[in-house]
Design an enzyme around this catalytic site. Structure first.
Site, PDB file in Angstrom:
ATOM      1  N   HIS A  87      -8.885  -4.399  -4.974  1.00 46.52           N
ATOM      2  CA  HIS A  87      -8.803  -5.685  -5.666  1.00 46.52           C
ATOM      3  C   HIS A  87      -9.961  -6.570  -5.207  1.00 46.52           C
ATOM      4  CE1 HIS A  87      -4.578  -4.290  -6.087  1.00 46.52           C
ATOM      5  NE2 HIS A  87      -4.704  -4.859  -7.268  1.00 46.52           N
ATOM      6  N   SER A 114       4.467  -6.624 -10.948  1.00 47.16           N
ATOM      7  CA  SER A 114       3.161  -7.261 -10.748  1.00 47.16           C
ATOM      8  C   SER A 114       2.955  -8.334 -11.820  1.00 47.16           C
ATOM      9  CB  SER A 114       2.059  -6.203 -10.865  1.00 47.16           C
ATOM     10  OG  SER A 114       0.802  -6.821 -10.956  1.00 47.16           O
ATOM     11  N   SER A 115       2.082  -9.279 -11.531  1.00 44.03           N
ATOM     12  CA  SER A 115       1.829 -10.367 -12.486  1.00 44.03           C
ATOM     13  C   SER A 115       1.143  -9.867 -13.748  1.00 44.03           C
ATOM     14  CB  SER A 115       0.954 -11.436 -11.827  1.00 44.03           C
ATOM     15  OG  SER A 115      -0.257 -10.847 -11.373  1.00 44.03           O
ATOM     16  N   CYS A 116       0.634  -8.627 -13.727  1.00 49.29           N
ATOM     17  CA  CYS A 116      -0.082  -8.132 -14.912  1.00 49.29           C
ATOM     18  C   CYS A 116       0.871  -7.730 -16.034  1.00 49.29           C
ATOM     19  CB  CYS A 116      -0.987  -6.970 -14.556  1.00 49.29           C
ATOM     20  SG  CYS A 116      -0.071  -5.499 -14.133  1.00 49.29           S
ATOM     21  N   LYS A 161       5.142  -0.808 -15.053  1.00 50.48           N
ATOM     22  CA  LYS A 161       5.875  -1.833 -14.314  1.00 50.48           C
ATOM     23  C   LYS A 161       6.973  -2.445 -15.183  1.00 50.48           C
ATOM     24  CE  LYS A 161       4.003  -1.675 -10.266  1.00 50.48           C
ATOM     25  NZ  LYS A 161       4.789  -1.312  -9.086  1.00 50.48           N
ATOM     26  N   TYR A 190      -0.744   0.490 -16.353  1.00 49.91           N
ATOM     27  CA  TYR A 190      -0.015   0.068 -15.142  1.00 49.91           C
ATOM     28  C   TYR A 190       1.050  -0.962 -15.499  1.00 49.91           C
ATOM     29  CZ  TYR A 190       0.309  -2.296 -10.503  1.00 49.91           C
ATOM     30  OH  TYR A 190       0.713  -2.876  -9.320  1.00 49.91           O
TER      31      TYR A 190
HETATM   32  N1  LIG Z   1      -1.908  -5.266  -3.916  1.00 46.38           N
HETATM   33  C1  LIG Z   1      -1.660  -6.165  -4.851  1.00 46.38           C
HETATM   34  O1  LIG Z   1      -2.480  -7.059  -5.148  1.00 46.38           O
HETATM   35  C2  LIG Z   1      -0.342  -6.140  -5.592  1.00 46.38           C
HETATM   36  C3  LIG Z   1      -0.078  -7.185  -6.472  1.00 46.38           C
HETATM   37  C4  LIG Z   1       1.144  -7.194  -7.146  1.00 46.38           C
HETATM   38  C5  LIG Z   1       2.068  -6.182  -6.938  1.00 46.38           C
HETATM   39  N2  LIG Z   1       1.786  -5.184  -6.079  1.00 46.38           N
HETATM   40  C6  LIG Z   1       2.792  -4.123  -5.915  1.00 46.38           C
HETATM   41  O2  LIG Z   1       3.169  -4.006  -4.545  1.00 46.38           O
HETATM   42  C7  LIG Z   1       3.498  -2.645  -4.254  1.00 46.38           C
HETATM   43  C8  LIG Z   1       2.664  -2.140  -3.088  1.00 46.38           C
HETATM   44  O3  LIG Z   1       1.311  -2.382  -3.350  1.00 46.38           O
HETATM   45  P1  LIG Z   1       0.249  -2.180  -2.147  1.00 46.38           P
HETATM   46  O4  LIG Z   1      -0.853  -3.133  -2.388  1.00 46.38           O
HETATM   47  O5  LIG Z   1       0.962  -2.175  -0.845  1.00 46.38           O
HETATM   48  O6  LIG Z   1      -0.289  -0.697  -2.441  1.00 46.38           O
HETATM   49  P2  LIG Z   1      -0.936   0.355  -1.419  1.00 46.38           P
HETATM   50  O7  LIG Z   1      -1.439  -0.338  -0.211  1.00 46.38           O
HETATM   51  O8  LIG Z   1      -1.842   1.179  -2.245  1.00 46.38           O
HETATM   52  O9  LIG Z   1       0.325   1.266  -0.974  1.00 46.38           O
HETATM   53  C9  LIG Z   1       0.914   2.080  -1.921  1.00 46.38           C
HETATM   54  C10 LIG Z   1       1.860   3.015  -1.209  1.00 46.38           C
HETATM   55  O10 LIG Z   1       2.469   3.860  -2.182  1.00 46.38           O
HETATM   56  C11 LIG Z   1       2.546   5.155  -1.645  1.00 46.38           C
HETATM   57  N3  LIG Z   1       2.422   6.161  -2.707  1.00 46.38           N
HETATM   58  C12 LIG Z   1       1.505   6.222  -3.700  1.00 46.38           C
HETATM   59  N4  LIG Z   1       1.698   7.327  -4.438  1.00 46.38           N
HETATM   60  C13 LIG Z   1       2.757   7.986  -3.888  1.00 46.38           C
HETATM   61  C14 LIG Z   1       3.433   9.195  -4.180  1.00 46.38           C
HETATM   62  N5  LIG Z   1       3.060   9.969  -5.208  1.00 46.38           N
HETATM   63  N6  LIG Z   1       4.481   9.559  -3.404  1.00 46.38           N
HETATM   64  C15 LIG Z   1       4.863   8.794  -2.360  1.00 46.38           C
HETATM   65  N7  LIG Z   1       4.268   7.617  -2.025  1.00 46.38           N
HETATM   66  C16 LIG Z   1       3.220   7.238  -2.787  1.00 46.38           C
HETATM   67  C17 LIG Z   1       1.405   5.310  -0.656  1.00 46.38           C
HETATM   68  O11 LIG Z   1       1.864   6.199   0.369  1.00 46.38           O
HETATM   69  P3  LIG Z   1       0.884   6.974   1.413  1.00 46.38           P
HETATM   70  O12 LIG Z   1       0.106   5.903   2.125  1.00 46.38           O
HETATM   71  O13 LIG Z   1       1.834   7.718   2.305  1.00 46.38           O
HETATM   72  O14 LIG Z   1       0.021   7.892   0.577  1.00 46.38           O
HETATM   73  C18 LIG Z   1       1.194   3.882  -0.171  1.00 46.38           C
HETATM   74  O15 LIG Z   1       1.825   3.676   1.054  1.00 46.38           O
HETATM   75  C19 LIG Z   1       3.258  -1.853  -5.528  1.00 46.38           C
HETATM   76  O16 LIG Z   1       4.480  -1.722  -6.243  1.00 46.38           O
HETATM   77  C20 LIG Z   1       2.292  -2.749  -6.303  1.00 46.38           C
HETATM   78  O17 LIG Z   1       2.420  -2.539  -7.696  1.00 46.38           O
HETATM   79  C21 LIG Z   1       0.600  -5.115  -5.389  1.00 46.38           C
HETATM   80  C1  LIG Z   2      -2.261  -7.878  -9.235  1.00 51.24           C
HETATM   81  C2  LIG Z   2      -3.291  -6.866  -9.691  1.00 51.24           C
HETATM   82  O1  LIG Z   2      -4.167  -7.480 -10.624  1.00 51.24           O
HETATM   83  C3  LIG Z   2      -5.175  -6.589 -11.090  1.00 51.24           C
HETATM   84  O2  LIG Z   2      -5.937  -7.262 -12.064  1.00 51.24           O
HETATM   85  P1  LIG Z   2      -7.094  -8.232 -11.586  1.00 51.24           P
HETATM   86  O3  LIG Z   2      -6.508  -9.381 -10.869  1.00 51.24           O
HETATM   87  O4  LIG Z   2      -7.961  -8.510 -12.764  1.00 51.24           O
HETATM   88  O5  LIG Z   2      -7.857  -7.256 -10.567  1.00 51.24           O
HETATM   89  P2  LIG Z   2      -9.056  -7.471  -9.544  1.00 51.24           P
HETATM   90  O6  LIG Z   2      -9.703  -6.124  -9.410  1.00 51.24           O
HETATM   91  O7  LIG Z   2      -8.558  -8.121  -8.319  1.00 51.24           O
HETATM   92  O8  LIG Z   2     -10.122  -8.434 -10.306  1.00 51.24           O
HETATM   93  C4  LIG Z   2      -9.905  -9.801 -10.393  1.00 51.24           C
HETATM   94  C5  LIG Z   2     -11.174 -10.464 -10.912  1.00 51.24           C
HETATM   95  O9  LIG Z   2     -12.166 -10.420  -9.861  1.00 51.24           O
HETATM   96  C6  LIG Z   2     -13.386  -9.952 -10.394  1.00 51.24           C
HETATM   97  N1  LIG Z   2     -14.206  -9.342  -9.334  1.00 51.24           N
HETATM   98  C7  LIG Z   2     -15.380  -9.863  -8.882  1.00 51.24           C
HETATM   99  N2  LIG Z   2     -15.928  -9.062  -7.974  1.00 51.24           N
HETATM  100  C8  LIG Z   2     -15.052  -8.007  -7.811  1.00 51.24           C
HETATM  101  C9  LIG Z   2     -15.099  -6.840  -6.994  1.00 51.24           C
HETATM  102  O10 LIG Z   2     -16.035  -6.594  -6.228  1.00 51.24           O
HETATM  103  N3  LIG Z   2     -14.025  -5.997  -7.084  1.00 51.24           N
HETATM  104  C10 LIG Z   2     -12.975  -6.246  -7.922  1.00 51.24           C
HETATM  105  N4  LIG Z   2     -11.939  -5.380  -7.935  1.00 51.24           N
HETATM  106  N5  LIG Z   2     -12.922  -7.335  -8.746  1.00 51.24           N
HETATM  107  C11 LIG Z   2     -13.968  -8.202  -8.682  1.00 51.24           C
HETATM  108  C12 LIG Z   2     -12.956  -8.986 -11.483  1.00 51.24           C
HETATM  109  O11 LIG Z   2     -14.046  -8.756 -12.387  1.00 51.24           O
HETATM  110  C13 LIG Z   2     -11.806  -9.754 -12.116  1.00 51.24           C
HETATM  111  O12 LIG Z   2     -12.295 -10.743 -12.995  1.00 51.24           O
HETATM  112  C14 LIG Z   2      -4.596  -5.385 -11.775  1.00 51.24           C
HETATM  113  O13 LIG Z   2      -5.656  -4.515 -12.165  1.00 51.24           O
HETATM  114  C15 LIG Z   2      -3.643  -4.700 -10.844  1.00 51.24           C
HETATM  115  O14 LIG Z   2      -3.046  -3.699 -11.534  1.00 51.24           O
HETATM  116  C16 LIG Z   2      -2.626  -5.666 -10.300  1.00 51.24           C
HETATM  117  O15 LIG Z   2      -1.769  -6.084 -11.323  1.00 51.24           O
END
Ligand SMILES: NC(=O)c1ccc[n+]([C@@H]2O[C@H](COP(=O)([O-])OP(=O)(O)OC[C@H]3O[C@@H](n4cnc5c(N)ncnc54)[C@H](OP(=O)(O)O)[C@@H]3O)[C@@H](O)[C@H]2O)c1
Ligand SMILES: C[C@@H]1O[C@H](OP(=O)(O)OP(=O)(O)OC[C@H]2O[C@@H](n3cnc4c(=O)[nH]c(N)nc43)[C@H](O)[C@@H]2O)[C@@H](O)[C@H](O)[C@@H]1O
Length: 311
Positions: A180, A108-110, A141, A137
């Site tokens: 998010h 992840s970008s974090c 990662k 987190y």
């Molecule tokens: N969303 C973002 O903005 C974002 C940004 C950067 C990177 N990523 C990365 O992209 C990947 C997927 O993210 P996502 O947004 O698709 O997340 P998500 O929608 O929350 O999906 C996460 C998946 O992980 C599975 N999981 C969680 N805990 C588990 C466990 N204990 N055993 C088996 N499976 C488990 C869940 O399975 P079940 O549904 O079967 O419970 C779910 O399908 C992650 O590596 C995340 O770090 C996400």
């Molecule tokens: C890619 C992801 O980036 C994530 O950081 P990060 O972008 O700040 O995560 P977000 O929760 O998307 O928040 C991004 C920005 O949006 C603002 N924000 C405004 N309104 C909202 C709201 O209603 N909900 C949420 N959630 N935010 C909100 C939040 O305060 C923050 O400045 C990491 O925590 C994850 O682990 C992952 O790495």
């Protein structure tokens, strides 16, 4: 990957995992294996080893993780560190022991330092302190990245690590406490419009900048890199463009056609001021995203409305 290669997508029900499965199916791959977390808890080393011994996958997309937004990361700090460490360590080790041809780890970008120069180059990793709200987190990662590097160095494993930016799209998480920002805003504006609320509350000051990539574009990039990239170094996956949270909120307001105003709740954290990915390496490898933010938000909003109809 051959069309009948055995491909394991860990996290197939999630937003990213389901996009990867969709892409694989559309490309004609016919031997995709998946398990829900109830069928296979990836935190259990024994269960993961048994699964790999039994199934012998050739390719692995490691998209399973404990995932959430800024508030979830800051609340469930132990779970974000422990669950993600256990899942990645178990899968990466089992992949090595069972001779997996190639594995892709999703970071992840974090992982980059809070105040690193922008845009973020892959070599900025570990050059400064992390953002506090998602440090657990991010540490997990970074450990995943280092596991892939170390298994390549010691055992010659072809395990690659990709670093996606903030993602959104089909099958996103719309829980207002754990999601998010983009799915949260889609839901908030929709519900405000439906309920005739005068304003929508945006967390923080609205001044941080974020980059957003449509999850199906990420899936495209993942398949492209699984086929074409075998390097030890990280590859950032993003759009190379960012937007302030305030302007993002105004964009979502327009897409949802909400006519009220915005309020900013500065008791909520802003998090990292900016985390724009340098995508030069990705582009030089031959991949560029195709879905614009405006188009992607409309697609995500349509998916959200379909889901609430389903419920
Ligand atoms: N969303 C973002 O903005 C974002 C940004 C950067 C990177 N990523 C990365 O992209 C990947 C997927 O993210 P996502 O947004 O698709 O997340 P998500 O929608 O929350 O999906 C996460 C998946 O992980 C599975 N999981 C969680 N805990 C588990 C466990 N204990 N055993 C088996 N499976 C488990 C869940 O399975 P079940 O549904 O079967 O419970 C779910 O399908 C992650 O590596 C995340 O770090 C996400
Ligand atoms: C890619 C992801 O980036 C994530 O950081 P990060 O972008 O700040 O995560 P977000 O929760 O998307 O928040 C991004 C920005 O949006 C603002 N924000 C405004 N309104 C909202 C709201 O209603 N909900 C949420 N959630 N935010 C909100 C939040 O305060 C923050 O400045 C990491 O925590 C994850 O682990 C992952 O790495």
């Amino acid at each position: 990957m051959l069309k009948n290669s055995k491909i394991y997508v860990a996290g197939h029900r999630g937003m990213v995992g389901s996009a990867i499965v969709r892409k694989l199916q559309n490309e004609g791959f016919i031997n995709i294996i998946t398990r829900t977390s109830k069928e296979l808890d990836l935190r259990s080393q024994m269960a993961v080893e048994s699964f790999f011994e039994e199934e012998q996958p050739e390719y692995v997309f490691l998209a399973a993780a404990k995932v959430g937004g800024i508030q979830a990361n800051n609340t469930f700090r132990a779970e974000f560190l422990y669950d993600n460490l256990m899942m990645e360590a178990n899968i990466i080790h089992a992949a090595y022991r069972n001779g997996v041809e190639k594995l892709m780890f999703l970071g992840s970008s974090c992982i980059y330092p809070k105040l690193a120069p922008q845009p973020l180059k892959e070599e900025y990793l570990l050059t400064g302190p992390l953002e506090q709200t998602n440090e657990p987190y991010a540490i997990a990662k970074i450990a995943g990245i280092k596991l892939c590097e170390a298994y390549r160095d010691q055992y010659g494993c072809n395990f690659i690590s990709v670093m996606p930016t903030n993602l959104y799209g089909y099958n996103d998480n719309y829980d207002l406490n754990n999601s998010h920002v983009l799915p949260a805003l889609i839901r908030k504006f929709h519900e405000a419009k439906e309920n005739g609320a005068p304003t929508v509350t945006v967390w923080g000051t609205g001044s941080p900048r974020r980059e957003f990539l449509f999850a199906d574009d990420l899936a495209d990039a993942c398949l492209y890199l699984m086929e074409h990239y075998n390097g030890r170094e990280l590859v950032n996956i993003g759009t190379g463009e960012d937007i302030t949270i305030k302007d993002l909120a105004l964009l979502v307001k327009d897409v949802v056609q909400f006519e009220g105003g915005l309020e900013f709740d500065t008791t909520k954290p802003d998090g990292t001021p900016r985390k724009l990915m340098d995508v030069y390496k990705l582009h030089s490898l031959g991949y560029k995203h195709s879905t614009s933010l405006e188009e992607g938000i409309s697609l995500a909003y349509a998916d959200f409305k379909n889901k609430i109809v389903e419920v």
